[in-house]
Structure formats: structure tokens, C-alpha cells
Design an enzyme around this catalytic site. Structure first.
Site, PDB file in Angstrom:
ATOM      1  N   ASP A   1     -29.989   9.098 -81.490  1.00  0.00           N
ATOM      2  CA  ASP A   1     -30.512   7.788 -81.108  1.00  0.00           C
ATOM      3  C   ASP A   1     -30.458   6.812 -82.275  1.00  0.00           C
ATOM      4  OD1 ASP A   1     -30.992   8.492 -78.539  1.00  0.00           O
ATOM      5  OD2 ASP A   1     -33.167   8.667 -78.717  1.00  0.00           O
TER       6      ASP A   1
ATOM      7  N   ASP B   1     -29.853  13.389 -69.572  1.00  0.00           N
ATOM      8  CA  ASP B   1     -30.747  13.452 -70.735  1.00  0.00           C
ATOM      9  C   ASP B   1     -31.788  14.572 -70.548  1.00  0.00           C
ATOM     10  OD1 ASP B   1     -31.950  12.704 -73.109  1.00  0.00           O
ATOM     11  OD2 ASP B   1     -32.152  10.591 -72.571  1.00  0.00           O
TER      12      ASP B   1
HETATM   13  C1  GLA Z   1     -33.500   9.416 -75.064  1.00  0.00           C
HETATM   14  C2  GLA Z   1     -32.041   9.105 -75.279  1.00  0.00           C
HETATM   15  C3  GLA Z   1     -31.861   7.618 -75.418  1.00  0.00           C
HETATM   16  C4  GLA Z   1     -32.370   6.920 -74.201  1.00  0.00           C
HETATM   17  C5  GLA Z   1     -33.809   7.311 -73.961  1.00  0.00           C
HETATM   18  C6  GLA Z   1     -34.307   6.767 -72.638  1.00  0.00           C
HETATM   19  O1  GLA Z   1     -34.246   9.163 -76.201  1.00  0.00           O
HETATM   20  O2  GLA Z   1     -31.554   9.774 -76.405  1.00  0.00           O
HETATM   21  O3  GLA Z   1     -30.499   7.314 -75.632  1.00  0.00           O
HETATM   22  O4  GLA Z   1     -31.577   7.266 -73.093  1.00  0.00           O
HETATM   23  O5  GLA Z   1     -33.993   8.713 -73.950  1.00  0.00           O
HETATM   24  O6  GLA Z   1     -35.612   7.115 -72.402  1.00  0.00           O
END
Ligand code: GLA
Length: 707
Positions: free
Chosen positions: A507, A443
């Protein structure tokens, strides 16, 4: 004098031609030409005319347009030597053609610069253009912009890609008038709001009709992508990295590579374009890496957030095993000091309070239930509240004495610093070894404004350093798979996909929004790389409530996963989810090897698509909003043989739609019905009454020997 060369795909040809020693331009890009075609005479038909009122030779629009040649649009190169000279007039030296690639050598003896462009045409019809510039002179050369190629674009309309966090992959159609239609991204990541994708096509192009051209830049940093009306009326399209002032300075003998530009043309609308990109991504970008069924995930994020309570996790693991989940991915919250998003990034050791014995025991219990173990990590970031930052504040990217604006309360590590890269590699190594993780969700949760390393702009070097780190990790663990994520879909591009098997595109787990996001993202990417999760009943990002069936049948058309507290599901939802997971396992072999094609329907509130071939298609129809009409118009299928006979059978129970009508169409009953292809294609089939959120999935299969 005309010099011409050709590149051939299975069903397409590109002819590049140079007139009188000038930089070559594209003289033809269309259906495949016969081997005997006289290329020089084609150029006679397609060379532009020169209107009055411009330079005497017209706009010098080539594959490498330069201001110094008399090109008044945005040039492919902007550079200046330390002695102040900036003009270039490259001369074409030669073509070198192999069956796979056409190399174009350009040289400016006065500027002492050489440019080599390489065009590769994949059998799918997707072009990849690369370019390198080298400084042969003693003066330093500062490069401000450098594009791999400029391409002629069809006239009419453009589809731009826009978005925001949880609202990725929105399409915006704009008419091409004068000037530029451009998207610029200065965030340091591929971005939510201006990712480098663009489609240009003739006016009114649709899913199934019209000449279209798709462009994408294989780059995970700041970028621009645009189509520009030239003064003579033609259109040029380009995409390139955005370079910071002083970032690229070439000393004698040094060279710089442009980011690769990917482009495709098709005469049959967006479906034709997608089919080519899907094949290209599978054969070239993934190159066989995903020759395995994409396993069903359980991702812990929306189930736990930062609440890594051992009992809750144990219950999740158990429930996941029982549901038929195949890979358990422990998301954010597992490492030292990570109680919320304000601390801990950089300290990649399990939190001693929550995981006193490390992650090994959890990983073992995951494996004992037949699942593989995966782990979330955000290597490039650092929290000011972390041991790593306390020990090495100088490892953060930025300029001493200036404060980088925070993003998600964190800073970015300087990956171009060898010590930082070595530290991260060692930390990841240790984690993978200790946990036996076969999967990393990689990420990166912020944009950055101060990409400065050792006092110099380093936005390009930072992206290359990321690639190098990922490549090193992957080389050390050949079986390891990676998911590319950046606050959802802010790093979805071909360069990341070369180093990842899955892209977390948003998300947003709301299936209504997701249907459209997956369709837009699916214009360039095949289904198996689209991370798609069954989220909670009430979406955490949109607040909308949807049925389990809607959520599960939406996730079915991606790389399916679940991201919700499955221990709290009611029995009926658990059953529906279990059935959908089983259906996914049954269908994924098919779904992940065929193109996804949109099915036009007059009602904009309904979104339909087919995945498959002439012999067998899996169709999805989703009602995304309330329709203006009580009964939907017939759905006309595409890509079937009109003379063949097909069996049409529903793959999902018609639970909710049944309640909304007196008599459902006959074909949804029992083992399905048979119909000639001409009826399905020419008239279309009657759909049941659909309520918002209803999703129908059915199979259309040719009877043996008829197709
Ligand atoms: C980002 C990702 C999510 C999750 C969060 C965790 O927003 O897109 O899927 O992994 O971080 O902090």
C-alpha cells in the site's frame, strides 16, 4: 549399492542418489552434465564424509531427512500414530524418471506410511518439489510437520525477506553461523513480516557474483522457511506449511500433500537467480495467461477512500479516459453500508444510497470511454456490522464461546463450509454478471488467530478452500483477471499467482520506498505482475513529497497504474503523467518479456537496473537519497556484447537533473550517442548529477548487424 537418477534443465543438472537403500539425497546440482556422465561415480565425489562424534553413519541428511534415521536437524516429517508410535525409517523403493519429473517412492512398513516425492526441473533451472504422505495403517496418524523436500544449501550468508504493512519486501543479510536462520509466519496469510522467500549464497555474493540458491514456498497460509547448520557443518534448507495441533489427522487410506517448494541455484549472483525465476514464472506459473499488454489502471483507493460521491467518480472516469487509462478499478467503499472500514464486508451489493441503480451505469460509462471495468472485493472477510453477519454469525471462522481478536474490525468467513463458499461464489457471479467486470482486485485485510471450523483447526483447509473458490470463479469466467492483494503485499506467492495476473505488493505508493520494494520483490517475480501505482504528490503512507516524474518513472517498471485524484493535478503534472503512460504503452511489450537485472553501483543511494537482452536494454537509474558525492560514479552496464556498437538515448526529459549541474553528459542530449559495448561494460557511462528523487530512463540498443 548406489542408485542415481538425473533431471536436466537447459543449462543445469540435478543428480539424486540413494546409497544402500536409504532415502536419496542431492549428489549434484550445477551446470548441465554431458549425457554420458556416470552418475554413480559423481556420487562418489560428492558423498559426505563421516566425522567422529556423530552417529556412526553421520547425519542422515537426505531429500527427506527423518529423526528415526539418525538426523538431528529439523526433520521433514513429524507425525505420531494414535498408539503412540512416532518413529519412522523410510526405505527407498524406487526412482521413476520421465523427462519432466523424477518420482521417489519411500515406504515404512512398520509405520505403515508411504511418501512419494516428485521433483520437477523446469528448463529455466527452477526446481519444484512436491510430496504426499499416505497412511496405510489402521491407527490414525497425526501429522505435525511435513516438508516437500530438504535441500543442501551453499554456505556463507542468507538474505531474509521481512516487512510490515506498507513496508513490505525488506531484505536482511545475515551470516550463517551455527543453528537456524528461520522465518516463521503464523498469520494465516502469506504475511508481511515473514513471507516464505529465502536466498542463501556464498559469502559476499552480489547481484552479479557468487553461488546463490533461492527458495520459495508456493503457499498462501502460515509457513516456515529456514536454513539450518547441521552438526557435521553442512546446511539444509526447507520450507513448509506450519500445521496446527490436531489439524492433519490421517485415517487409513488418507493422504496429505505438502506445499510445493520452489528452488533454484545459480553461479552468477542474484541476477542469475532472478533471470531463472522470471522465465519460470512466465512459462510455468502464468503459463501464457499474460500474453497481452498489461493495461494501465486507475485505482480509486487513494483518490476517494470511502467517499464514493457520484460527481467525484464521474469526474475521475472522465479524467482517466483522457489520460489514456485502460482499466478503471473501483476500490473499497462501493457496497452496502461501507462508510468506513468498520462495516459492510459480506454485503456484496452496491450501496443503495450511493449507487441507487447499481454499478451497471458506472461500468457502462467507464466502457463508453474505452476503459474496462474492474472491482475491489474482499470475499473472505465479514464485518460484525453487516447483514450477512446478523443473519449468519456462525459463518465466521473460530470457536464458539471464544472471541477471535479483531483485525481491521472484521472477522474471517469459514470458506471450508460449503454453504459459505456457495454463497460467496453466487455473490461474485452476480456482481460480475451485473457489472461486466473483467477484473477483480481480491483483497484480504487481516491476519487470523482462530482458524477453527466445526471445532477443529482448519488453517490449511481454509487456504485450500480459498484456492477452490478462486478457481471456480475463474473457471466460470475465463476472461476474468485477478489481482492478489492482502493489506498490500501480505499474499504475494506463487500459489496466488497461479490464480492471479497481478500482485499488489504494497500500500506504499511512495516511489522512493517503492523502488527498493519492487527490486526485492523482483528477485522472484517479473515486472508485469508487480502492481505499481502513481500515487499522490505527498505519499499518504510515508508523508514524503515527490515529483510526478519520480512517481511515474517508478510505476513504469511494473504493471502501471494511477491511484490519486487525477482531477486535482496541475497541468504540468498531467502532461508528465500522460507522457509516462504513453511511454509505458510503448515499452511494456519489451519490459514484460525480459528479465530485470540489477546494475551494481558503488553509491548505495542510487538504484539502477536494466531490463532487456544483449541487443536492447531499458535502463532505470534512481537517486533514492542524497549522495555523499557531488557527481555520481560511472554506471557500468552488463549483459552487452563488448564488440557491438550501441546507441544510447534518454527516454525521459532531463528536467530536474539539468538544474543541478553546469554541463550534462553529452549522451543525454538530442537523439543520443553511440558507444562500443566494451566502453559501456568496461568503463561505464557518466551519469548526470542526480538529486534525491531523480530517475533517468534510457535505452541502449545495438546498431543493426553489430551484436
Ligand atoms: C487494503 C488494500 C488497499 C485498499 C484497501 C481498501 O489495504 O491493500 O489497496 O484496497 O484495502 O480497504
Amino acid at each position: 549399492m548406489t542408485t542415481a537418477a538425473r533431471l536436466d534443465a537447459d543449462d543445469a543438472t540435478i543428480v539424486a542418489a540413494s546409497f544402500n537403500g536409504e532415502a536419496p539425497s542431492i549428489a549434484y546440482w550445477g551446470p548441465r552434465l554431458p549425457p554420458t556422465a556416470d552418475l554413480a561415480s559423481i556420487a562418489v565425489f560428492t558423498a559426505p564424509v563421516t566425522p567422529h562424534g556423530l552417529f556412526d553413519h553421520g547425519e542422515a541428511f537426505s531429500l527427506f531427512p527423518e529423526a528415526g534415521q539418525g538426523f538431528t536437524g529439523r526433520p521433514a516429517l513429524e507425525a505420531a500414530r494414535d498408539d503412540g508410535r512416532f518413529l519412522t525409517q523410510f526405505r527407498f523403493e524406487r526412482f521413476e524418471a520421465t523427462p519432466e519429473a523424477l518420482t521417489i517412492s519411500l515406504h515404512d512398513p512398520l509405520a505403515e506410511l508411504r511418501v512419494v516425492q516428485t521433483l520437477r526441473l523446469h528448463p529455466s533451472g527452477v526446481l519444484r518439489a512436491d510430496a504426499t504422505i499416505r497412511n496405510d495403517g489402521q491407527a490414525l496418524v497425526r501429522v505435525q510437520r511435513f516438508a516437500a523436500a530438504a535441500l543442501p544449501a551453499p554456505d556463507g550468508e542468507a538474505l531474509r525477506f521481512a516487512g510490515a504493512w506498507t513496508k513490505e519486501f525488506q531484505l536482511e543479510r545475515v551470516r550463517l553461523g551455527h543453528g537456524l536462520v528461520a522465518s516463521e509466519n503464523r498469520t494465516g496469510r502469506t504475511s508481511h513480516h515473514a513471507p516464505p522467500f529465502l536466498i542463501v549464497g556464498e559469502t559476499g555474493f552480489t547481484q552479479t557474483h557468487g553461488a546463490v540458491m533461492g527458495l520459495h514456498l508456493g503457499w498462501s497460509g502460515s509457513s516456515e522457511i529456514f536454513v539450518e547448520r547441521l552438526r557435521d557443518g553442512r546446511l539444509q534448507a526447507q520450507s513448509a506449511m506450519l500445521l496446527l495441533p490436531g489439524e492433519i489427522i490421517l485415517a487409513q487410506g488418507q493422504s496429505f500433500n505438502a506445499a510445493p517448494l520452489y528452488a533454484v541455484r545459480d553461479g552468477a549472483g542474484l541476477n542469475g537467480l532472478s533471470a531463472r525465476f522470471h522465465r519460470f514464472v512466465r512459462e510455468e506459473i502464468l503459463s501464457g495467461r499474460t500474453d497481452r499488454p498489461a493495461p494501465v489502471h486507475l485505482n480509486t483507493w487513494e483518490a476517494l477512500y470511502f467517499d464514493h460521491d457520484p460527481d467525484r467518480i464521474a469526474a475521475l472516469v472522465e479524467a482517466a479516459g483522457e489520460l489514456g487509462i485502460e482499466r478503471f478499478v473501483l476500490d473499497d467503499g462501493w457496497f452496502k453500508g461501507r462508510r468506513n472500514d468498520g462495516a459492510g464486508l459480506g454485503d456484496w451489493t452496491p450501496d443503495p444510497q450511493r449507487y441507487p441503480d447499481g454499478l451497471g451505469a458506472l461500468a457502462a460509462s467507464v466502457r463508453s470511454r474505452g476503459m474496462a471495468f474492474g472491482l475491489w472485493i474482499e470475499p473472505e472477510s465479514i464485518s460484525p456490522d453487516s447483514d450477512l453477519y446478523r443473519a449468519h454469525p456462525e459463518w465466521a471462522l473460530g470457536e464458539a464461546l471464544r472471541q477471535e481478536p479483531l483485525g481491521r474490525r472484521q472477522l474471517v468467513l469459514d470458506l471450508t463450509c460449503p454453504e459459505v463458499a456457495a454463497h460467496l461464489f453466487a455473490a461474485i457471479e452476480r456482481l460480475v454478471r451485473q457489472t461486466g467486470a473483467v477484473y477483480l482486485k481480491w483483497d484480504f485485510n487481516r491476519d487470523f488467530a482462530h482458524p477453527v471450523s466445526a471445532g477443529r483447526a482448519a488453517s490449511v483447509a481454509q487456504v485450500h478452500a480459498l484456492y477452490a473458490l478462486l478457481d471456480r470463479v475463474r473457471a466460470a469466467h475465463p476472461g476474468l483477471e485477478v489481482e492478489a492483494c492482502a493489506s498490500g503485499g501480505a499474499r504475494a506467492d506463487f500459489a496466488m499467482l497461479k490464480r492471479a495476473e497481478r500482485i499488489w505488493i504494497s500500500d506504499c505508493n511512495d516511489p522512493i520506498d517503492r523502488q527498493r520494494q519492487q527490486a526485492a520483490f523482483g528477485l522472484f517475480f517479473p515486472q508485469e505482475v508487480i502492481g505499481a501505482h502513481v500515487g499522490p504528490g505527498r505519499s499518504h503512507t510515508t508523508g514524503r513529497s515527490t515529483d510526478m516524474e519520480t512517481r511515474a518513472l517508478t510505476a513504469l517498471f511494473g504493471h502501471m497504474g494511477v491511484e490519486a485524484d487525477i482531477t486535482a493535478l496541475c497541468r504540468q503534472d498531467l502532461e508528465t503523467l500522460r507522457d509516462a503512460i504513453a511511454l509505458y504503452k510503448r515499452l511494456r511489450g519489451d519490459l514484460h518479456s525480459v528479465p530485470r537485472q540489477s546494475l551494481p553501483h558503488p553509491d548505495g543511494s542510487l538504484l539502477a537496473f536494466a531490463a532487456g537482452s544483449e541487443k536492447r536494454q531499458i535502463i532505470s537509474v534512481a537517486q533514492l537519497a542524497s549522495s555523499a558525492h557531488p557527481a555520481p560514479a560511472p554506471l557500468r552496464l552488463i549483459g552487452l556484447a563488448e564488440q557491438a556498437t550501441y546507441r544510447v538515448v534518454l527516454l525521459t526529459p532531463l528536467k530536474q537533473p539539468r538544474a543541478a549541474m553546469n554541463n550534462p553528459p553529452g549522451w543525454v542530449e538530442g537523439e543520443g550517442r553511440q558507444a562500443p559495448g566494451s566502453v559501456l561494460v568496461g568503463h561505464g557511462l557518466t551519469l548526470p548529477v542526480m538529486r534525491t528523487g531523480d530517475v533517468l530512463v534510457f535505452l541502449v540498443e545495438a546498431l543493426e548487424g553489430t551484436a
